[in-house]
Design an enzyme around this catalytic site. Structure first.
Site, PDB file in Angstrom:
ATOM      1  N   LYS A   1       0.994  -1.209   0.070  1.00  0.00           N
ATOM      2  CA  LYS A   1       0.000  -0.039   0.061  1.00  0.00           C
ATOM      3  C   LYS A   1       0.906   1.311  -0.017  1.00  0.00           C
ATOM      4  O   LYS A   1       0.651   2.260  -0.780  1.00  0.00           O
ATOM      5  CB  LYS A   1      -1.148  -0.125   1.188  1.00  0.00           C
ATOM      6  CG  LYS A   1      -1.979  -1.207   1.231  1.00  0.00           C
ATOM      7  CD  LYS A   1      -2.660  -1.058   2.439  1.00  0.00           C
ATOM      8  CE  LYS A   1      -2.272  -1.166   3.996  1.00  0.00           C
ATOM      9  NZ  LYS A   1      -1.435  -2.457   4.142  1.00  0.00           N
TER      10      LYS A   1
ATOM     11  N   ARG B   1      11.526  -5.460   5.116  1.00  0.00           N
ATOM     12  CA  ARG B   1      11.267  -3.768   4.891  1.00  0.00           C
ATOM     13  C   ARG B   1      12.341  -3.144   5.574  1.00  0.00           C
ATOM     14  O   ARG B   1      12.462  -3.296   6.756  1.00  0.00           O
ATOM     15  CB  ARG B   1       9.699  -3.537   5.228  1.00  0.00           C
ATOM     16  CG  ARG B   1       9.609  -1.921   5.301  1.00  0.00           C
ATOM     17  CD  ARG B   1       8.151  -1.710   5.470  1.00  0.00           C
ATOM     18  NE  ARG B   1       7.335  -2.371   6.089  1.00  0.00           N
ATOM     19  CZ  ARG B   1       5.996  -2.329   6.177  1.00  0.00           C
ATOM     20  NH1 ARG B   1       5.631  -1.846   5.304  1.00  0.00           N
ATOM     21  NH2 ARG B   1       5.382  -3.238   7.076  1.00  0.00           N
TER      22      ARG B   1
ATOM     23  N   ARG C   1      -0.968  -9.254  12.913  1.00  0.00           N
ATOM     24  CA  ARG C   1      -1.614  -8.215  12.011  1.00  0.00           C
ATOM     25  C   ARG C   1      -2.466  -9.072  10.893  1.00  0.00           C
ATOM     26  O   ARG C   1      -3.338  -8.473  10.405  1.00  0.00           O
ATOM     27  CB  ARG C   1      -0.443  -7.423  11.315  1.00  0.00           C
ATOM     28  CG  ARG C   1       0.084  -6.619  12.279  1.00  0.00           C
ATOM     29  CD  ARG C   1       1.754  -6.070  12.069  1.00  0.00           C
ATOM     30  NE  ARG C   1       1.773  -5.242  11.037  1.00  0.00           N
ATOM     31  CZ  ARG C   1       2.906  -4.982  10.152  1.00  0.00           C
ATOM     32  NH1 ARG C   1       4.051  -5.579  10.825  1.00  0.00           N
ATOM     33  NH2 ARG C   1       2.595  -4.344   9.148  1.00  0.00           N
TER      34      ARG C   1
ATOM     35  N   ARG D   1     -10.413   0.169   8.595  1.00  0.00           N
ATOM     36  CA  ARG D   1     -10.055  -1.236   8.502  1.00  0.00           C
ATOM     37  C   ARG D   1     -11.064  -2.278   9.193  1.00  0.00           C
ATOM     38  O   ARG D   1     -11.063  -3.324   9.524  1.00  0.00           O
ATOM     39  CB  ARG D   1      -8.879  -1.377   9.414  1.00  0.00           C
ATOM     40  CG  ARG D   1      -7.564  -1.311   8.716  1.00  0.00           C
ATOM     41  CD  ARG D   1      -6.329  -1.489   9.093  1.00  0.00           C
ATOM     42  NE  ARG D   1      -5.369  -0.615   8.892  1.00  0.00           N
ATOM     43  CZ  ARG D   1      -4.164  -0.785   8.765  1.00  0.00           C
ATOM     44  NH1 ARG D   1      -3.561  -1.918   9.306  1.00  0.00           N
ATOM     45  NH2 ARG D   1      -3.170   0.031   8.401  1.00  0.00           N
TER      46      ARG D   1
END
Ligand code: AP5
Length: 214
Positions: A18, A129, A168, A94
């Site tokens: 995203k 990441r 998550r 969300r």
């Protein structure tokens, strides 16, 4: 007649790309990029009331309570830059409650992009990441390595471990159906498993197509 400012939501699992796609979309369309993850991390860093309320949830990889995040987003979307330039909402809503709060405030996207990436690819994206704190640019040690001058200052998010990513992901799957149902008529699914430029090419086609239809 001037075209109305675009109002776009980007949805997808943790590390589905995203933020990476938002950087590209923003440079193409000039939309205001609002990432609720970034807003919350800034609040934690600044030690605000919202930050204090959010920290323990974020550290555990859990969603922060709806009441902590909803007002923050509603207030930000009402700012003049969002009204004038349009917005790109990343990571919100969300939950069904968050989607209902937007609807109640008469805030409706004209497009929802759903980046679909299977769980099996996401853990590797999470743990690799890295972020450049100076520019906000997102890198990946394997898929998008940073240049050598950036390496010494790179940071790693504290929730980017395989263990927290599982939490998550399970939260994401618990709520995905409600989000897709809320925006069924304006949602376009994008195959997020390809390289980032290929994903962006698909998104650009959708944005151009829906801009023509708008
Ligand atoms: P947030 O920061 O929004 O985290 P997230 O949704 O888990 O999403 P990420 O930022 O992890 O991933 P991304 O999809 O942006 O992927 P990226 O482009 O970086 O939220 C953090 C926390 O805040 C939540 O856990 C929660 O506690 C709280 N929160 C936020 N919003 C909330 C809300 N609305 N309600 C309640 N709580 C909320 O890419 C990932 C990696 O993959 C990068 O290294 C990148 O280089 C690489 N990559 C990207 N695209 C590709 C590609 N196509 N191929 C290969 N690698 C790629």
């Amino acid at each position: 007649m001037p075209r109305a400012a675009r109002k776009v939501i980007i949805a997808g699992a943790p590390a589905s790309g995203k933020g990476t796609q938002c950087e590209l979309i923003k440079s193409q369309l000039g939309l205001v990029h609002l990432s609720t993850g970034d807003m919350l991390r800034a609040a934690v860093q600044a030690g605000t009331k919202v930050g204090l309320a959010a920290k323990e949830y974020m550290d555990g990889g859990k969603l922060v309570p709806d009441e902590v995040i909803i007002d923050l987003v509603r207030e930000r979307l009402a700012q003049p830059d969002c009204e004038a330039n349009g917005w790109l909402l990343d990571g919100f809503p969300r939950t069904a409650v968050q989607a209902a709060a937007l609807r109640a405030a008469q805030i409706e996207p004209d497009l929802v992009l759903y980046l679909n990436v299977p769980d099996s690819m996401l853990i590797e994206r999470v743990v690799g990441r890295r972020l450049d704190p100076e520019t906000g640019r997102i890198y990946h040690l394997t898929f998008d390595p940073p240049p050598s001058d950036v390496v010494p200052r790179m940071t790693h998010r504290s929730d980017d471990t395989a263990e927290k990513a599982q939490v998550r992901l399970s939260q994401f799957h618990e709520h995905l159906g409600a989000i897709l149902a809320a925006y069924q008529s304006v949602t376009v699914e994008i195959d997020g498993t390809r390289g980032k430029q290929d994903v962006f090419a698909s998104i650009s086609r959708v944005l151009e197509g829906s801009a023509i239809a708008a």
